[in-house]
Each structure stands twice: as C-alpha cells, then as structure tokens.
Scaffold this motif. Structure first.
Motif, PDB file in Angstrom:
ATOM      1  N   PHE A 223       0.854  -1.191   0.000  1.00  0.00           N
ATOM      2  CA  PHE A 223       0.000   0.000   0.000  1.00  0.00           C
ATOM      3  C   PHE A 223       0.892   1.244   0.000  1.00  0.00           C
ATOM      4  N   PRO A 224       0.641   2.197  -0.918  1.00  0.00           N
ATOM      5  CA  PRO A 224       1.555   3.343  -1.039  1.00  0.00           C
ATOM      6  C   PRO A 224       1.432   4.378   0.065  1.00  0.00           C
ATOM      7  N   ALA A 225       0.437   4.243   0.930  1.00  0.00           N
ATOM      8  CA  ALA A 225       0.283   5.166   2.060  1.00  0.00           C
ATOM      9  C   ALA A 225       0.202   4.350   3.343  1.00  0.00           C
ATOM     10  N   SER A 226      -0.567   4.826   4.305  1.00  0.00           N
ATOM     11  CA  SER A 226      -0.658   4.141   5.595  1.00  0.00           C
ATOM     12  C   SER A 226      -2.119   3.944   5.977  1.00  0.00           C
ATOM     13  N   THR A 227      -2.403   2.834   6.629  1.00  0.00           N
ATOM     14  CA  THR A 227      -3.739   2.537   7.128  1.00  0.00           C
ATOM     15  C   THR A 227      -3.637   2.002   8.554  1.00  0.00           C
TER      16      THR A 227
END
Length: 464
Positions: free
Chosen positions: A393-397
């Motif tokens: 995933f290119p961002a954060s969750t």
C-alpha cells in the motif's frame, strides 16, 4: 502500552437513542433486500442506506462520531449482532460488533473500517460532499468517504445481512470494528484498540482492512504498507539586510536541503515511471509545508532575511526499504549540522517503525504459506471477480497496528474500474460497483468464517 483499563472506564453496551435511523433501518435483515431465487432485488434500499451513512459528516476537525455510531449500532441491532461502544479516548466512540461463530476455539475474523473522513473544500465539488448525490445518468454517488472508506464498513454489514437471509451461520466468530481517527494517525482508535485487553480476548486470527480502488477490472490486494515518517527540518542563520549576499543564511541552507530531497524524490519516482518498481515499493517524499519570512501588516518584510526557516516533509517508507540508510541520508545530506540544520525538536514528528514487535518487517505473507491470502483470492474469483497481484500500500492505514502485533492483515476494498479519488475533490463510487462489492464480501466473509483448519491457522501465524 496497555489501554484495557482506560477502555473499561468508557465501555458500555450501546443503548443510545437511535430514533432518527429507526425509520431507515426498521429491520436491516428485511430492508437489505428481498430474496427471489437467491438474488437480491431491493438494491434501492441498499443504496439509500449507503447514502444515509455518507451524509453523516465525520470530517475532521469535528467529526460527528456519535451520529455515525448510532447509525451503525441500529444496523447491527437489526441483524441481531452483539454490539458495544468503546471509548479509549473521550468523545471518540469505537463500535465493535460480533457475529458469534459455532466454534469459539477458532481464532476470529476481524473486519476493520474507520468512520472518519478527511475535510472537503465544498466550493470545489460539483455536488456538496455530504449530500451523497446520486447522478441518475452515470450512477455515481458523490460524497466524501464514498471510497475512503464508508463503503467498506457498510458493505460488511450488507454482506452479513445477505448471508443471514441465505441461512448461513459462521463457524468462526466474525468481529466488525468501526474505529475513529484513522485519518489523523489512528492513535486514539485502532492503535489503542489493538493494545487493549478487549482486543486480546477476541483471539483474532486475520484482519481485513481498507485497500484502494483499481482503474482496471482487477481488485487490488495489499500485504504491507508504507510507514509514515513526518519530518520537520529547521535551518537557522543570522538575520541580514535583504540586499546583502553572504553564506549560510537560513533560507539558502534550507533551499539546499530542499533540492537534495527533490533529487532523491525524482530518483525514486523514476523507478516507478520506468516500471521497475511499483509505487508502494519506493520511498516517497513530499514537501507539505514551508514556513519562513518575517510577517508584516501587508504580508512579509521584503528587505530582511529571516533568521530561521522550516520545511515539513511527508515521507513514506516501505518495510522492504533500508531505513537505517535513509536515517543517515537525512542526518548527513538533508539536514547536516555543518549547515546549521536540525530536526525540529531534535527528532521526527512521527516515525513509525518498519519492524513489528518481534523485529520482523511489518508485512503479511502473500504466498502459499498464508491460507488467508489464498482463501481471499479464491473467494473473489468465486464471486466473479479478478484478484490482482500482491502489492504494498503506497500510504498508511490502520492495518499496521495489527501487523505490528504479528497478525496477518490484508488491505482490500472491492472497487474495480474506478478512478482513485481518495482525499480528492468529487470523490465518488458507482452504485453498481458498490453493489458488486457487497457480493464480493459475501463470498469472502463466508470463506473466512467457514475455514476450520486450526493447525494451518496457527502455522500461518508463526510464518507471519
């Protein structure tokens, strides 16, 4: 950090008055749709509920969490799901639902979603971001949260409603968590939840969390994500006349750092553009603010060079990256002490480790060693969907908080043939794609809740 005690102070069985929503969800299991030959025909009721959820303004900085919680609990009550509201931080309710399985000894399934959304600049939207406008010609539902990620939370419930009507009963217990604050880091939501005694007693074996839309007909599946490093660099120097040229001014030194960061960013981006790496496999760096200058009543003083200047950077680091090398680069190239450069407060504003509590990279296996991954792929195919290749995933969750504790967590939002509009103007999700996603989750939840191989379950935990 153990938040179990704090949670118990605010935990309560949900009995909040929900009268505004009783007319909408008198009986979720009945209104979800009517059954005709095993297929649902009342799609208008399903879309109407989605619109109602989208209309609840849970945007920061003042999200209406309690209104969203009331809506969710009303739906849960109609499905006869056990529900409770936890408040690990005052005024930030976390809704936890339970669909009890027939074998409580098996590790449970957790379906996670967040109730908060990012702000929207209303004047830049074609339709008001909290009107949940359905365009009759295109079928698009325009609303903040339509992709990120109110769709997923409600699709979980709709899928369970379909399973219940079909007569299905789970073997594993299925939990649904609707958490606050994901968009501002998740510290008062998923992080405290994952650290709590409540969570430990749930005996979670697998977590599903959010993914991203796919512009193609493949569904995107994520086994890891980038960890946020939020960095503020500060440059100092002697103030001087705006006409004077001299070395080591604050602005000059900061500009050198910005240029060094820009070159690194360009090199990482070139790897993506060339197809050598996916976006989730490179270190992304974006400057998000620049603060400098001496204010004046009409703007800024033009004939005075400031004595300090700051720049903020949002850095995202994949678990496969050499984080130690990046730290050296920051200290030696981007903010060297020799140029009067420092980090604000001497450290990162936020720095999330790329390693879990056991010292392993924070990622979930996506090969044959992980039965949950294969079950997910098969369930998607069984519902006439196409799973894509594993991605970072290119961002954060919020999934990172569960992976940090050694749990397998997979990012997945069933949106195919959909432009990526998370945090963008005119965010939308097509109604047909939303309905199709419910069918996908029906297949996935059934596959996960029916999986009864305890030995493989424990073995996959050891691998992960």
């Amino acid at each position: 950090m153990n938040s179990g005690g704090a949670a118990s102070q605010h935990r309560r069985q949900s009995r909040r008055p929900c009268f505004p929503y009783l007319s909408l969800i008198l009986s979720f299991a009945v209104l979800v749709a009517t059954v005709n030959g095993g297929e649902f025909t009342d799609s208008s009721s399903i879309i109407s509920r989605f619109q109602q959820y989208l209309k609840i303004n849970t945007a920061h900085p003042e999200p209406n969490y309690h209104k969203a919680a009331d809506f969710i609990v009303s739906a849960a009550n109609s499905l006869s799901l056990e529900s409770q509201i936890l408040e690990f931080a005052k005024g930030k309710p976390l809704v936890l639902l339970k669909w009890a399985g027939s074998d409580p000894t098996l590790p449970s399934v957790l379906l996670n979603s967040h109730t908060d959304v990012v702000p929207a600049e209303q004047e830049k939207w074609a339709h008001a971001p909290f009107d949940a406008h359905l365009d009759p010609s295109s079928g698009h539902i325009y609303a903040r949260g339509s992709q990120d990620m109110k769709c997923v939370g409600l699709q979980y419930l709709e899928a369970i409603g379909k399973l219940q009507i079909s007569g299905y009963r789970p073997i594993r217990t299925v939990y649904l968590s609707f958490v606050p604050d994901e968009e501002i880091g998740g510290h008062d939501g998923a992080e405290k939840f994952a650290d709590s005694e409540v969570f430990k007693k749930m005996n979670v074996g697998i977590v599903l969390d959010e993914g991203l839309p796919s512009p193609t007909d493949n569904y995107r599946l994520f086994y890891a994500e980038k960890c946020p490093w939020w960095l503020v660099i500060k440059a100092t120097g002697a103030p001087g006349h705006g006409a004077k040229l001299y070395d080591n001014t604050a602005m000059e030194n900061l500009l050198k750092s910005i240029e060094s960061v820009r070159r690194f960013r360009a090199a990482q981006f070139d790897l993506v553009k060339s197809g050598l790496k996916a976006e989730g496999e490179v270190i992304s760096v974006n400057m998000v603010f620049l603060k400098a200058g001496t204010p004046s009543p009409t703007g800024f003083v033009m004939n005075l060079q400031p004595s300090e200047a700051l720049a903020g950077f949002d850095i995202r680091v994949p678990p496969t990256a050499d984080s130690a090398s990046l730290e050296r680069r920051i200290a030696e190239e981007w903010a060297p002490a020799s140029r009067n450069m420092t980090f604000e407060l001497g450290q990162f504003k936020q720095k999330v480790s790329v390693f879990d509590e056991f010292g392993k990279p924070i990622l979930t296996s996506s090969d044959s060693s992980n039965p949950w991954w294969k079950l997910l792929e098969k369930a998607i195919r069984d519902a006439n969907g196409k799973p894509g290749k594993p991605e970072i995933f290119p961002a954060s969750t919020d999934a990172r908080y569960f992976r940090e504790r050694g749990l397998p967590a997979i990012g997945f939002s069933p949106m195919s043939n959909t432009p990526i509009l998370l945090h963008d103007h005119n965010e939308f999700l097509n109604k047909d794609e939303y309905l199709k996603g419910i069918d996908i989750y029906e297949s996935v939840i059934k596959a996960y809740a029916s999986y009864a191989d305890h030995q493989k379950d424990e073995a996959s935990r050891d691998e992960l």
